[in-house]
Structure formats: C-alpha cells, structure tokens
Design an enzyme around this catalytic site. Structure first.
Site, PDB file in Angstrom:
ATOM      1  N   CYS A 104       4.463  14.915  55.713  1.00  0.00           N
ATOM      2  CA  CYS A 104       4.606  14.822  54.259  1.00  0.00           C
ATOM      3  C   CYS A 104       5.170  13.460  53.854  1.00  0.00           C
ATOM      4  CB  CYS A 104       5.519  15.945  53.753  1.00  0.00           C
ATOM      5  SG  CYS A 104       5.835  15.823  51.985  1.00  0.00           S
ATOM      6  N   CYS A 106       2.199  20.737  52.661  1.00  0.00           N
ATOM      7  CA  CYS A 106       3.533  20.578  53.227  1.00  0.00           C
ATOM      8  C   CYS A 106       4.243  21.923  53.106  1.00  0.00           C
ATOM      9  CB  CYS A 106       4.302  19.502  52.458  1.00  0.00           C
ATOM     10  SG  CYS A 106       6.067  19.544  52.787  1.00  0.00           S
ATOM     11  N   ASP A 132     -20.820   9.415  21.814  1.00  0.00           N
ATOM     12  CA  ASP A 132     -20.434  10.603  22.567  1.00  0.00           C
ATOM     13  C   ASP A 132     -19.212  11.234  21.905  1.00  0.00           C
ATOM     14  OD1 ASP A 132     -20.537  12.493  24.492  1.00  0.00           O
ATOM     15  OD2 ASP A 132     -19.701  11.254  26.081  1.00  0.00           O
ATOM     16  N   PHE A 151       0.841  -1.198   0.000  1.00  0.00           N
ATOM     17  CA  PHE A 151       0.000   0.000   0.000  1.00  0.00           C
ATOM     18  C   PHE A 151       0.878   1.250   0.000  1.00  0.00           C
ATOM     19  CE2 PHE A 151      -2.350   3.459   1.878  1.00  0.00           C
ATOM     20  CZ  PHE A 151      -3.621   3.346   1.330  1.00  0.00           C
ATOM     21  N   ASP A 152       1.864   1.264   0.919  1.00  0.00           N
ATOM     22  CA  ASP A 152       2.745   2.435   1.020  1.00  0.00           C
ATOM     23  C   ASP A 152       3.492   2.686  -0.277  1.00  0.00           C
ATOM     24  OD1 ASP A 152       1.950   2.910   3.532  1.00  0.00           O
ATOM     25  OD2 ASP A 152       3.660   1.921   4.501  1.00  0.00           O
ATOM     26  N   TYR A 204     -24.951   8.082  10.846  1.00  0.00           N
ATOM     27  CA  TYR A 204     -26.278   7.573  11.193  1.00  0.00           C
ATOM     28  C   TYR A 204     -27.450   8.331  10.567  1.00  0.00           C
ATOM     29  CZ  TYR A 204     -25.223  11.168  14.651  1.00  0.00           C
ATOM     30  OH  TYR A 204     -24.822  12.325  15.255  1.00  0.00           O
ATOM     31  N   GLU A 252     -21.109  10.983  13.641  1.00  0.00           N
ATOM     32  CA  GLU A 252     -20.343  11.447  14.785  1.00  0.00           C
ATOM     33  C   GLU A 252     -18.865  11.087  14.606  1.00  0.00           C
ATOM     34  OE1 GLU A 252     -22.726  12.681  16.780  1.00  0.00           O
ATOM     35  OE2 GLU A 252     -21.749  12.972  18.724  1.00  0.00           O
ATOM     36  N   CYS A 292       8.931  14.318  52.260  1.00  0.00           N
ATOM     37  CA  CYS A 292      10.069  14.882  53.002  1.00  0.00           C
ATOM     38  C   CYS A 292       9.900  14.774  54.507  1.00  0.00           C
ATOM     39  CB  CYS A 292      10.297  16.333  52.590  1.00  0.00           C
ATOM     40  SG  CYS A 292       8.968  17.420  53.117  1.00  0.00           S
ATOM     41  N   LEU A 309     -31.737  16.329  19.713  1.00  0.00           N
ATOM     42  CA  LEU A 309     -32.743  15.337  20.092  1.00  0.00           C
ATOM     43  C   LEU A 309     -33.322  15.693  21.447  1.00  0.00           C
ATOM     44  CD1 LEU A 309     -30.689  12.140  19.220  1.00  0.00           C
ATOM     45  CD2 LEU A 309     -32.742  12.890  18.033  1.00  0.00           C
ATOM     46  N   CYS A 311      11.254  19.976  49.446  1.00  0.00           N
ATOM     47  CA  CYS A 311      10.405  18.811  49.212  1.00  0.00           C
ATOM     48  C   CYS A 311      10.369  18.563  47.700  1.00  0.00           C
ATOM     49  CB  CYS A 311       9.026  19.132  49.794  1.00  0.00           C
ATOM     50  SG  CYS A 311       7.779  17.889  49.542  1.00  0.00           S
ATOM     51  N   LYS A 327     -26.017   6.131  21.183  1.00  0.00           N
ATOM     52  CA  LYS A 327     -25.804   7.569  21.076  1.00  0.00           C
ATOM     53  C   LYS A 327     -24.315   7.811  21.299  1.00  0.00           C
ATOM     54  CE  LYS A 327     -27.785  11.959  22.519  1.00  0.00           C
ATOM     55  NZ  LYS A 327     -26.552  12.691  22.745  1.00  0.00           N
ATOM     56  N   GLU A 346     -30.675   2.659  18.587  1.00  0.00           N
ATOM     57  CA  GLU A 346     -29.240   2.687  18.300  1.00  0.00           C
ATOM     58  C   GLU A 346     -28.458   3.380  19.396  1.00  0.00           C
ATOM     59  OE1 GLU A 346     -28.922   5.841  14.822  1.00  0.00           O
ATOM     60  OE2 GLU A 346     -30.534   4.402  14.461  1.00  0.00           O
ATOM     61  N   LYS A 405     -30.663   8.979  28.006  1.00  0.00           N
ATOM     62  CA  LYS A 405     -29.328   9.148  28.606  1.00  0.00           C
ATOM     63  C   LYS A 405     -29.116   8.122  29.709  1.00  0.00           C
ATOM     64  CE  LYS A 405     -27.945  13.416  27.103  1.00  0.00           C
ATOM     65  NZ  LYS A 405     -26.703  14.102  27.008  1.00  0.00           N
TER      66      LYS A 405
HETATM   67  S1  IVH Z   1     -29.811  11.363  15.125  1.00  0.00           S
HETATM   68  C1  IVH Z   1     -32.396  15.003  14.137  1.00  0.00           C
HETATM   69  N1  IVH Z   1     -28.435   9.346  16.015  1.00  0.00           N
HETATM   70  O1  IVH Z   1     -26.824  13.407  19.507  1.00  0.00           O
HETATM   71  C2  IVH Z   1     -31.413  14.492  15.077  1.00  0.00           C
HETATM   72  N2  IVH Z   1     -27.870  11.519  16.782  1.00  0.00           N
HETATM   73  O2  IVH Z   1     -28.737  15.429  20.806  1.00  0.00           O
HETATM   74  C3  IVH Z   1     -30.373  13.758  14.347  1.00  0.00           C
HETATM   75  N3  IVH Z   1     -25.954  11.557  18.294  1.00  0.00           N
HETATM   76  O3  IVH Z   1     -26.278  16.266  17.604  1.00  0.00           O
HETATM   77  C4  IVH Z   1     -29.493  13.049  15.246  1.00  0.00           C
HETATM   78  N4  IVH Z   1     -25.568   9.404  18.263  1.00  0.00           N
HETATM   79  O4  IVH Z   1     -24.500  14.526  17.596  1.00  0.00           O
HETATM   80  C5  IVH Z   1     -28.620  10.671  16.059  1.00  0.00           C
HETATM   81  N5  IVH Z   1     -27.283   7.458  16.692  1.00  0.00           N
HETATM   82  C6  IVH Z   1     -27.456   8.780  16.722  1.00  0.00           C
HETATM   83  C7  IVH Z   1     -26.633   9.628  17.484  1.00  0.00           C
HETATM   84  C8  IVH Z   1     -26.878  10.996  17.495  1.00  0.00           C
HETATM   85  C9  IVH Z   1     -25.166  10.572  18.741  1.00  0.00           C
HETATM   86  C10 IVH Z   1     -25.790  12.975  18.676  1.00  0.00           C
HETATM   87  C11 IVH Z   1     -25.759  13.923  17.533  1.00  0.00           C
HETATM   88  C12 IVH Z   1     -26.779  14.980  17.828  1.00  0.00           C
HETATM   89  C13 IVH Z   1     -27.063  14.764  19.268  1.00  0.00           C
HETATM   90  C14 IVH Z   1     -28.508  15.099  19.508  1.00  0.00           C
END
Ligand code: IVH
Length: 668
Positions: free
Chosen positions: A405, A423, A113, A33-34, A220, A168, A408, A80, A429, A111, A109, A311
C-alpha cells in the site's frame, strides 16, 4: 412618476445587458449597473402590481419551482439524422441536391453539446421556455432560462409579435470546471461532462442557484408566422440583430458553403480546432440555406430531410507517460493513475488518466516514457487506449504493479475473481479511514450537514476520529481545535450530527460502508431482516435467499459482521441513538412484489420521483428501459416513442395512471 422611472430603468438595464453580453461592449461600469439594478429592485418592491417576469431584476432568480409543468411544443422538436464519416455526409449532400433538383447553398455549423431549448415570445416578451422533452412536450423551465443573461427577455420593436427561437443551453468549460471544483470542495458529486451539468442545472428548483452557476446559450433556429425568412442565414442575422446569442461567422462557428469540398474543409477545420472552443461540441450540422428548398424537401416523422449531423470521433491525444501513481479508495481498492505530460483534449488540459487495474497495465504493456493515446469518453477522466510502440525509448522501464500500500505499507491482496488489488489494513490506512467517514456523512448516507471532506481530513489528521461513531463523541472543545471552526460552524456540525439520528435504518446500513452494499442492497437487507441483530446473525445461505443478493455480496456482509471491531462500532452507534430497525414507510405494502415497471410520460397525481417512490414503497421494481423482463409500462401522458415501440414489440402490458392508483389502493 416613480412608475415611469421603473419602466425606464427596465428598458435601460435590458439595453446594458445586451451591450455587455451580446456586443461585449459595456457602456457603464459594473458598479453603475448594480446601482441601477438596486434602484429598480426598490421601486419594484414599492409597486408590486407592476411585477414583470421579464424584468432585468429576475435575472438573479429567487423563485423556487416545485415541479416543471409539461407543455406541448407549438411544432414538434425534431432531431437530426447522423452521419459518422465525411463520405457519408458527402453522399447525403449529393442526394439532397438531387431531390432539390438544383445546386444549393449549405450552412455548415457546429453541433453544440448541451441541452436543446425552445423560447417562445409573444408581443416581444418571453412567455415560455421549454426543454425538448420527448419532442412533442417539454418541461417549462422559463424561470431558470430567465437567469441566462445573454438571452433577451424582451425584444426590440422591429421583431415580430410572435416568435419561436430554438438553440442550445451550454456550459462554457470555464464555468463547468468552476462548478465541479466547488462541488468537489463541498464533498458533492461532480458532473461527468458539461452537457450533464447543463441538463441538471436547468432542472434545478432554486433559480437563484441557476443564476449563480452562469449558463450560456447559442440559438440556431427560428420560426414565426408573422415574418418569413428566405434563408437560414437571413433568419440567423435577424435574431442576432434582435439580441440573441448566435454562432459567430467571424470565428467560423457557422459558414455558408457552396459544395461538398467546402463542407469537408469546415469539418476538418473543426475536427482539429474544436479543442480551442470555449464550449463542448459533439460534431457539426449541415443545413440547406434556402427556406423554399427546405419546405420542398420537408421532414420525416423524426428529422428534416434538408439537414444532417456529423459526429466527430472521440478526441484523442498522444502524450508521454511520466509515472504511474496509486490511489487508495474508501474500501481499500487500489487504482493506478497515469501521470502524463499535460496535453490539450476537448477543451481541457489533461494531466492524469485512469488505468483501471493491474490487468490493464499488463494488457497495454505500459513502459515509463511511452507515448500513450488518451481519449475522453462520456467521463471527465480520460483513459489510455493505446501505446505507440514506435516511439518507445530504448531503455524504457516496464511498469510493475505495487506490492504494498502506498499509504500504510501493508502488503496488497487480490481476491479471486476480482480485478482490483486492495489494502487490507482497513482501520489503520488513512485514506480508507477518511474515505469511510466521508461516505458515512455523505448526503445519500447519514446526510450530516456541516461536515465536508476537508473537515474529515482534519478530524482524522488530528487523531480525533478513527471511526464514524467517534463523530458522535466529539466535544465542543475538540471541534474548536479544527482550523476555521468557530461557534457557527461547530454548532452546524453538532446539529448536523444530532439530526442524522433521524435517518432511517436502510441508510444507516448503507452508511456503514460494507463492501458491495450500495443503496439498493442496503434497502433490501433492511427490509428483509427488519432489525440489525437479525442481519448480524444471518447465514450465507439466508443472505443469498434475499432477492438479487449473490454469493459475493453475502460473503462481504458475513465478513463485515464477523469482525469484532465492527460489532463494537455498531454497539456504539446504537447507543448514540441511530436507527437500527426498519420502519415501513407510511402507506407501504408489498402489493407490487416481483413486478418490474418502466415509467414513461407525465402523470397527473405524481411527480416523476413521486411515482417511482410509490412503485418501490409497494414492493415493485423500477427499470429504466423496456426489456423482456419488464412486466408493465407505467404510462403517463406522452410516452416516449422508443419505449412505446419496444413495449409493443415485446408485448409488455400498458398500465395507465388510474389503473396503477387502483392497484395500490390510492384513489383519494
Ligand atoms: S438544428 C430540425 N443546429 O442536435 C433539427 N441542432 O440531433 C433542428 N444541435 O436536438 C436542430 N447544435 O439539440 C441544430 N447547430 C445546430 C445544433 C443542433 C446542436 C442539437 C439539437 C438537436 C440535436 C439533433
């Protein structure tokens, strides 16, 4: 002929990338590849006119971006609505089905972070990648996004001409920890969590560094005028086929659910299993699968009515406490640290937890051998939140705070009104001596390149340096006694020290490491007293007269300069040529004195940092959120909705960029 080869190589390398990153089934070796990539780079150098921002060669970055342009989203990036319990989510599902007038299939699905991103393809080429920004406008981070190897830069012929894909950008725990380890070794601040690290990385100016850090992504959501999808599932399948990284169905990162019971099983599964994921999630999302139903339900100004986030509670783990050890900080502050039986928490193994001070130990009534509950908040270091008394062994000894401490042996002290023991042996120290020197050379202080924490350790251990001023006396031969210090590194250290003599007075003051004198206080003192001699002889009353400086800071400054050893140190630094006098920056004034500004939006004549500097250089104060103490909302293009609402509610005055420029007299 060679041009043909160039195009063929690009196509071939894109395909190898896809096989490697998406299918996880490379068909050639890394070396092969390289070598193809090198051939491509050579041809691209020969044919500069054939430049293509989406060439596989661009994956390694190299472009340096001065500032990221703010660009309007084609469709607003909504957020959301959140729910915090399975019941609340269940109610939402029922309500949504009632307004849909039918039972619907749900997509459950994860979420992710990380940082939301929108990718925009035209003619099957990636043309733009925007961050979410305020939802209406985002920053164009295309150059950095192109370095994420799993994201396709070009799409196959069956993909629509125009396509927007959202998802994301995340760090895997593995890459995140490696990044933090590198930063810690280089004496840089570490990131608190993978999300902050992803966000910081996407905003870096040097895309080559972004490429080295190895971000990941998961997509997503899909929009296209040219191609309608009947369901969310069909859309995800389509973008998967076009080479995007999408949530895995096999591993249940996404799952179709026909009722609340199935959704709740999904939530339960991930609430306990998320620790085994390679990346961080902060909850789950449920969405109605059918595009027709989605359209019928529509969206509010903020969020769709057909989706809801859930959440997770902060993750907790119960584990035995083996020991409590004590760390000595730069200022002598003693921090107790819990040594735990290693336990999995949010994707990492936790072995230590912070316990803030003696009061905390007493409050938790900690005994050795106790089963303690550890939790991760926004910080990397977890904290102990509870003790499970039912599991306390009969003979468990109570934890008593140190009297001396650990380093020391000096008797510890605790000042009135302060929670921390410390200390007092500031100059004898070792951790304090090292800490003070590390602080002195830190990027935000004297910014001495070429001297990191390992170097400081050696310098102190060899007895070459006790105080910062000693650094400037070191000879070439003394440097050469350090492990791994050859000509090049010695030269770097010496040059770094020489350059530090240009650092302005306010930072020299900060670098001294006077207790409670942070960057902001140092700036205020430097400006107010203008010269070190005036500060040295300032009285408590005079110090307390400087805006925002209270009795505690004043006391600490007085104590520092009452110590003859410190005065001697200052004289030595002065003799080495460090700045001891305040120099107003060019164009500085006090026109905005006493006024507090909140900045929002995008500006034409200033970058974000630039406008902050302009406010501060003219005597104004910056606050991060609008409150009753705010005098002006300094508003650019696209002010954030929450700041706008708050300013209106509190009657805070708006100041446009033009008004601001007129005020500070910068109308060139
Ligand atoms: S759908 C119309 N799906 O959560 C909303 N968002 O609070 C479209 N996020 O800004 C978002 N995982 O950054 C969706 N499986 C997922 C997600 C997701 C993380 C985040 C996204 C969004 C925030 C909404």
């Amino acid at each position: 002929m060679s041009l043909d080869r160039l195009y063929a190589l690009r196509a071939e390398l894109h395909e190898h990338n896809r096989r490697y990153y998406i299918e996880d089934q490379p068909s050639i070796s890394d070396q092969a590849f390289d070598s193809l990539l090198r051939e491509l780079q050579e041809l691209e150098a020969q044919f500069p006119d054939a430049f293509d921002p989406n060439s596989p060669s661009q994956r390694v970055g190299g472009t340096v971006v001065k500032s990221f342009e703010a660009v309007a989203h084609k469709r607003p990036m909504l957020s959301l609505s959140n729910s915090y319990s399975a019941e609340e989510l269940g109610e939402f599902v029922e309500r949504a089905e009632a307004s849909a007038g039918e039972a619907v299939t749900w997509s459950a699905e994860l979420k992710y972070d990380g940082v939301a991103i929108s990718l925009w393809y035209q003619n099957r080429q990636l043309v733009r990648a925007l961050t979410r920004g305020d939802g209406e406008k985002g920053d164009d981070v295309s150059v950095n996004i192109r370095t994420i190897s799993s994201l396709p830069l070009t799409l196959p012929p069956d993909a629509p001409e125009e396509l927007e894909v959202r998802g994301e950008v995340v760090y895997t725990f593995e890459k995140f920890e490696a990044l933090n380890a590198r930063r810690a070794a280089a004496g840089q601040d570490t990131f608190a969590n993978p999300r902050n690290a992803a966000s910081g990385t996407l905003k870096m100016q040097d895309s080559a560094e972004v490429a080295r850090r190895g971000l990941s992504a998961c997509m997503y959501a899909v929009f296209s005028e040219d191609r309608q999808f009947s369901s969310h599932r069909e859309a995800l399948d389509a973008i998967t086929a076009w080479g995007f990284p999408t949530p895995s169905r096999e591993q249940r990162w996404v799952q179709s659910c026909s009722d609340v019971t199935e959704i709740q099983a999904f939530l339960q599964h991930w609430d306990s299993e998320r620790q085994h994921l390679p990346f961080a999630i902060d909850g789950a999302v449920v969405k109605i699968e059918s595009t027709a139903v989605q359209q019928r339900l529509g969206s509010t100004a903020k969020s769709p009515r057909w989706a809801m986030a859930y959440k997770f509670n902060a993750e907790k783990a119960l584990t035995p406490l083996h020991d409590v050890i004590y760390q000595v900080g730069r200022t002598g502050a003693i921090t107790p640290v819990a040594v735990l039986e290693p336990v999995w928490l949010s994707g990492t193994v936790v072995k230590r937890a912070s316990i803030h001070n003696a009061d905390q130990i007493a409050k938790l009534d900690l005994h050795l051998g106790d089963f303690v509950s550890v939790e991760k908040g926004g910080e990397i270091i977890p904290k102990i939140t509870e003790v499970d008394l039912s599991k306390r062994p009969a003979d468990a000894p109570v934890v008593t705070f140190l009297t001396h401490c650990p380093d020391c042996g000096t008797a510890l002290q605790r000042r009135e009104g302060e929670a921390q023991h410390f200390c007092p042996n500031a100059y004898g120290c070792a951790p304090q001596v090292k800490g003070r020197i590390e602080h002195f050379v830190h990027r935000k202080a004297m910014d001495v390149e070429g001297i990191g924490s390992e170097t400081v350790d050696q310098l102190v251990d060899l007895g070459l340096v006790h105080r910062p001023a000693d650094l400037y006396d070191l000879t070439w031969d003394q440097w050469a006694r350090l492990d791994k210090f050859k000509d090049k590194s010695i030269q770097n250290a010496l040059e770094g020290l020489a350059r530090s003599k240009d650092i302005p007075f306010e930072r020299v003051l900060f670098a001294l490491g006077v207790r409670h004198v942070g960057e902001t206080v140092a700036k205020k003192l430097a400006k107010h007293y203008a010269h070190i001699d005036a500060l040295v002889s300032a009285s408590q009353a005079s110090l307390e007269n400087v805006g925002d400086i209270g009795p505690m800071i004043a006391q600490s400054v007085l104590e520092y300069f009452a110590d003859l050893a410190n005065l001697h140190e200052l004289d030595r630094l002065k003799a080495h040529g460090l700045h001891m006098k305040f120099q107003a920056a060019e164009g500085a004034s006090d026109i905005l004195g006493g006024q507090t500004f909140v900045i929002s939006g995008v500006f034409t004549h200033f970058t974000r940092d630039g406008i902050k500097t302009a406010v501060e250089q003219n005597g104004g104060r910056i606050a991060s959120s609008v409150s009753s103490k705010t005098h002006y909302l300094l508003a650019g293009e696209g002010v954030g909705p929450s700041k706008r609402a708050k300013a209106e509610q509190l009657g805070v005055k708006w100041l446009t960029e033009e008004e601001f420029r007129t005020w500070i007299g910068s109308t060139d």
